[in-house]
Design a protein around this motif. Sequence first.
Motif, PDB file in Angstrom:
ATOM      1  N   THR A  17       0.846  -1.208   0.000  1.00 43.44           N
ATOM      2  CA  THR A  17       0.000   0.000   0.000  1.00 43.44           C
ATOM      3  C   THR A  17       0.878   1.254   0.000  1.00 43.44           C
ATOM      4  OG1 THR A  17      -1.495  -1.319   1.357  1.00 43.44           O
ATOM      5  CG2 THR A  17      -2.041   1.005   1.098  1.00 43.44           C
ATOM      6  N   VAL A  18       1.943   1.220   0.831  1.00 37.81           N
ATOM      7  CA  VAL A  18       2.899   2.345   0.862  1.00 37.81           C
ATOM      8  C   VAL A  18       3.438   2.579  -0.554  1.00 37.81           C
ATOM      9  CG1 VAL A  18       5.225   3.006   1.662  1.00 37.81           C
ATOM     10  CG2 VAL A  18       3.549   2.112   3.305  1.00 37.81           C
ATOM     11  N   ASN A  19       3.831   1.506  -1.217  1.00 33.63           N
ATOM     12  CA  ASN A  19       4.380   1.639  -2.574  1.00 33.63           C
ATOM     13  C   ASN A  19       3.354   2.248  -3.535  1.00 33.63           C
ATOM     14  OD1 ASN A  19       6.623   0.434  -1.526  1.00 33.63           O
ATOM     15  ND2 ASN A  19       6.266  -1.580  -2.448  1.00 33.63           N
ATOM     16  N   ALA A  20       2.109   1.788  -3.396  1.00 38.87           N
ATOM     17  CA  ALA A  20       1.056   2.297  -4.287  1.00 38.87           C
ATOM     18  C   ALA A  20       0.854   3.800  -4.076  1.00 38.87           C
ATOM     19  CB  ALA A  20      -0.244   1.536  -4.021  1.00 38.87           C
ATOM     20  N   ILE A  21       0.947   4.229  -2.805  1.00 43.17           N
ATOM     21  CA  ILE A  21       0.761   5.664  -2.503  1.00 43.17           C
ATOM     22  C   ILE A  21       1.941   6.459  -3.066  1.00 43.17           C
ATOM     23  CG2 ILE A  21       0.646   7.369  -0.627  1.00 43.17           C
ATOM     24  CD1 ILE A  21      -0.733   5.106   1.075  1.00 43.17           C
ATOM     25  N   GLU A  22       3.150   5.932  -2.845  1.00 41.39           N
ATOM     26  CA  GLU A  22       4.345   6.684  -3.256  1.00 41.39           C
ATOM     27  C   GLU A  22       4.483   6.744  -4.780  1.00 41.39           C
ATOM     28  OE1 GLU A  22       7.633   5.668  -0.591  1.00 41.39           O
ATOM     29  OE2 GLU A  22       6.701   7.148   0.743  1.00 41.39           O
ATOM     30  N   LYS A  23       3.948   5.727  -5.435  1.00 40.57           N
ATOM     31  CA  LYS A  23       3.978   5.708  -6.904  1.00 40.57           C
ATOM     32  C   LYS A  23       3.222   6.910  -7.473  1.00 40.57           C
ATOM     33  CE  LYS A  23       3.248   2.145 -10.148  1.00 40.57           C
ATOM     34  NZ  LYS A  23       2.636   0.844 -10.372  1.00 40.57           N
ATOM     35  N   ARG A  24       2.249   7.395  -6.711  1.00 41.56           N
ATOM     36  CA  ARG A  24       1.474   8.551  -7.177  1.00 41.56           C
ATOM     37  C   ARG A  24       2.133   9.878  -6.785  1.00 41.56           C
ATOM     38  NH1 ARG A  24      -3.531   7.633  -9.197  1.00 41.56           N
ATOM     39  NH2 ARG A  24      -4.057   5.431  -9.263  1.00 41.56           N
ATOM     40  N   GLY A  25       3.353   9.790  -6.220  1.00 34.62           N
ATOM     41  CA  GLY A  25       4.106  11.013  -5.921  1.00 34.62           C
ATOM     42  C   GLY A  25       3.889  11.580  -4.523  1.00 34.62           C
ATOM     43  N   TYR A  26       3.223  10.825  -3.644  1.00 38.51           N
ATOM     44  CA  TYR A  26       3.011  11.302  -2.273  1.00 38.51           C
ATOM     45  C   TYR A  26       4.005  10.623  -1.346  1.00 38.51           C
ATOM     46  CZ  TYR A  26      -1.572  12.194  -4.406  1.00 38.51           C
ATOM     47  OH  TYR A  26      -2.577  12.584  -5.241  1.00 38.51           O
ATOM     48  N   THR A  27       4.044  11.120  -0.087  1.00 40.62           N
ATOM     49  CA  THR A  27       4.827  10.437   0.941  1.00 40.62           C
ATOM     50  C   THR A  27       3.863   9.621   1.782  1.00 40.62           C
ATOM     51  OG1 THR A  27       6.317  12.312   1.012  1.00 40.62           O
ATOM     52  CG2 THR A  27       6.429  10.804   2.888  1.00 40.62           C
ATOM     53  N   ALA A  28       4.205   8.361   2.046  1.00 37.30           N
ATOM     54  CA  ALA A  28       3.339   7.514   2.877  1.00 37.30           C
ATOM     55  C   ALA A  28       4.036   7.242   4.202  1.00 37.30           C
ATOM     56  CB  ALA A  28       3.082   6.193   2.162  1.00 37.30           C
ATOM     57  N   ARG A  29       3.318   7.437   5.293  1.00 33.91           N
ATOM     58  CA  ARG A  29       3.929   7.228   6.610  1.00 33.91           C
ATOM     59  C   ARG A  29       3.076   6.253   7.421  1.00 33.91           C
ATOM     60  NH1 ARG A  29       7.088  10.670   9.886  1.00 33.91           N
ATOM     61  NH2 ARG A  29       7.911  11.563   7.983  1.00 33.91           N
ATOM     62  N   PRO A  30       3.500   4.987   7.564  1.00 31.02           N
ATOM     63  CA  PRO A  30       2.724   4.040   8.376  1.00 31.02           C
ATOM     64  C   PRO A  30       2.720   4.462   9.843  1.00 31.02           C
ATOM     65  CG  PRO A  30       4.356   2.906   7.014  1.00 31.02           C
ATOM     66  CD  PRO A  30       4.682   4.371   6.964  1.00 31.02           C
ATOM     67  N   ILE A  31       1.548   4.398  10.473  1.00 28.75           N
ATOM     68  CA  ILE A  31       1.396   4.790  11.869  1.00 28.75           C
ATOM     69  C   ILE A  31       0.802   3.602  12.622  1.00 28.75           C
ATOM     70  CG2 ILE A  31       0.294   6.476  13.435  1.00 28.75           C
ATOM     71  CD1 ILE A  31      -0.090   8.180  10.768  1.00 28.75           C
ATOM     72  N   ILE A  39      -2.039   4.426   7.412  1.00 26.09           N
ATOM     73  CA  ILE A  39      -0.959   5.045   6.639  1.00 26.09           C
ATOM     74  C   ILE A  39      -1.358   6.484   6.328  1.00 26.09           C
ATOM     75  CG2 ILE A  39       0.463   4.897   4.553  1.00 26.09           C
ATOM     76  CD1 ILE A  39      -0.352   1.915   4.392  1.00 26.09           C
ATOM     77  N   GLY A  40      -0.549   7.406   6.819  1.00 25.40           N
ATOM     78  CA  GLY A  40      -0.809   8.814   6.556  1.00 25.40           C
ATOM     79  C   GLY A  40      -0.226   9.185   5.208  1.00 25.40           C
ATOM     80  N   ILE A  41      -0.964  10.014   4.465  1.00 27.46           N
ATOM     81  CA  ILE A  41      -0.436  10.509   3.185  1.00 27.46           C
ATOM     82  C   ILE A  41      -0.015  11.960   3.378  1.00 27.46           C
ATOM     83  CG2 ILE A  41      -0.898  10.891   0.732  1.00 27.46           C
ATOM     84  CD1 ILE A  41      -2.936   8.667   0.815  1.00 27.46           C
ATOM     85  N   LEU A  42       1.264  12.213   3.132  1.00 32.93           N
ATOM     86  CA  LEU A  42       1.812  13.555   3.336  1.00 32.93           C
ATOM     87  C   LEU A  42       2.251  14.147   2.006  1.00 32.93           C
ATOM     88  CD1 LEU A  42       4.186  12.738   6.340  1.00 32.93           C
ATOM     89  CD2 LEU A  42       1.804  13.451   6.437  1.00 32.93           C
ATOM     90  N   HIS A  43       2.501  15.450   2.042  1.00 29.74           N
ATOM     91  CA  HIS A  43       3.044  16.183   0.896  1.00 29.74           C
ATOM     92  C   HIS A  43       2.124  16.179  -0.318  1.00 29.74           C
ATOM     93  CE1 HIS A  43       6.769  16.872   2.965  1.00 29.74           C
ATOM     94  NE2 HIS A  43       6.914  15.585   3.195  1.00 29.74           N
ATOM     95  N   MET A 225       7.934  15.873  13.987  1.00 34.41           N
ATOM     96  CA  MET A 225       7.474  14.532  13.607  1.00 34.41           C
ATOM     97  C   MET A 225       7.694  14.247  12.128  1.00 34.41           C
ATOM     98  SD  MET A 225       4.131  13.667  15.867  1.00 34.41           S
ATOM     99  CE  MET A 225       4.197  11.948  15.379  1.00 34.41           C
ATOM    100  N   GLU A 226       7.563  15.288  11.331  1.00 38.19           N
ATOM    101  CA  GLU A 226       7.700  15.111   9.882  1.00 38.19           C
ATOM    102  C   GLU A 226       9.114  14.623   9.518  1.00 38.19           C
ATOM    103  OE1 GLU A 226       7.993  15.807   5.674  1.00 38.19           O
ATOM    104  OE2 GLU A 226       9.107  17.060   7.091  1.00 38.19           O
ATOM    105  N   GLU A 227      10.080  14.988  10.356  1.00 34.93           N
ATOM    106  CA  GLU A 227      11.463  14.545  10.116  1.00 34.93           C
ATOM    107  C   GLU A 227      11.725  13.166  10.700  1.00 34.93           C
ATOM    108  OE1 GLU A 227      13.864  15.973   8.327  1.00 34.93           O
ATOM    109  OE2 GLU A 227      12.797  17.818   7.865  1.00 34.93           O
ATOM    110  N   GLY A 228      10.714  12.608  11.392  1.00 34.26           N
ATOM    111  CA  GLY A 228      10.866  11.225  11.837  1.00 34.26           C
ATOM    112  C   GLY A 228      10.932  10.995  13.339  1.00 34.26           C
ATOM    113  N   ASN A 229      10.943  12.066  14.142  1.00 37.02           N
ATOM    114  CA  ASN A 229      10.994  11.866  15.591  1.00 37.02           C
ATOM    115  C   ASN A 229       9.574  11.901  16.168  1.00 37.02           C
ATOM    116  OD1 ASN A 229      11.527  11.799  18.302  1.00 37.02           O
ATOM    117  ND2 ASN A 229      13.107  13.390  18.266  1.00 37.02           N
ATOM    118  N   ASN A 230       9.106  10.750  16.652  1.00 38.26           N
ATOM    119  CA  ASN A 230       7.728  10.671  17.167  1.00 38.26           C
ATOM    120  C   ASN A 230       7.642  10.988  18.654  1.00 38.26           C
ATOM    121  OD1 ASN A 230       6.815   9.816  14.671  1.00 38.26           O
ATOM    122  ND2 ASN A 230       7.246   7.676  15.147  1.00 38.26           N
TER     123      ASN A 230
END
Length: 335
Positions: A17-31, A39-43, A225-230
């Motif tokens: 699913t992450v791959n499918a989201i990123e293929k469309r040019g978005y950032t996918a962040r599993p939570i 999976i959050g869709i960013l950007h 958080m966007e840089e990866g620190n939760n």
Amino acid sequence: MLVVMEKGTTEQTVQATVNAIEKRGYTARPIPGGDRVSIGILHNKGSIDAANFLGLEGVKEVIPVTKPYKLVSREFKQENTHVKVGNAVFGNGSLPIIAGPCAVESESQVLSIAKSVKEAGAKLFRGGAFKPRTSPYSFQGLGKKGLEFLAKVREETGLPVVTEVMDVENFDLVEEYADVVQIGTRNMQNFSLLKRAGKSYRPIILKRGMSAMLQEWLMAAEYIMEEGNNNVILCERGVRTFVRHSRNTLDLSVVPAAKKESHLPIIVDPSHAAGVRDQVISLAYASAALGADGVMIEVHNNPDEALSDGAQSLYPEQFFTVMEKMTAIHKIIEK
Ligand code: PEP
Ligand code: MN
């Protein structure tokens, strides 16, 4: 947009699913959540068509996110975030107390205060080695030497230490010594500092800017958080108002408001809000009653001669009583 996966979805399906989201040019962040992954869709610029993802294997639903902040929001993650430091947990309903002087002044000063606050039940020690002072002529902190004294406190008492970082330049150094890195009110919107904090392996206490709205504060946390620190802990420390009877005004209502909007733990610092000792005591009780996820209080062994914030620092004996009463109040709230 939030893509919610079915319960028990395998890691491979999440990755697909992450791959499918990123293929469309978005950032996918599993939570990871309680029993399922979202999976959050960013950007994304503009809206996303939910239909793109609804038909994918393992996808339960796709929820539009209405808030400008994403990773910090309850829309993205419903469960409270728990930030663990030593044997303290912020965000699980407990009330860990952080105590210590405004500034690290000497080894004997921090060791003496740390022993008292530990005995009283504090779980973490605080003390600034780099001090953001209104006047350039005021004590600016001991810098690296101060960090070394904090390391000594940890070694001798076992208490994890919290200390402030003021700039990107000193981040590596502060991060090396601190168990929790604090970003102060004056830096809440220092975006390069926030981004660096997002790359840190340490939990971050993010103080509220002195005139920041809740939304601006949460957006600042989003940078981290966007840089990866939760591991972000919000800290209410009073905001600037027209009153003269206290240094700042403690915004009690921001605690339930932040908890509604965000899964991040929120603690209260009554010391910088009040500015004077007697008010700090009352506001500490109010903080415990509020259901805050922790309280940070300034304590000094000799407040009359403190190099900063003496008037708001509690005497160690006062801190003992405050701890006892906060604990009792918290017990009632917990029920
Ligand atoms: C502090 O906690 O030492 C401090 C300087 O606080 P604030 O950034 O809230 O003024
Ligand atoms: Mn202070």
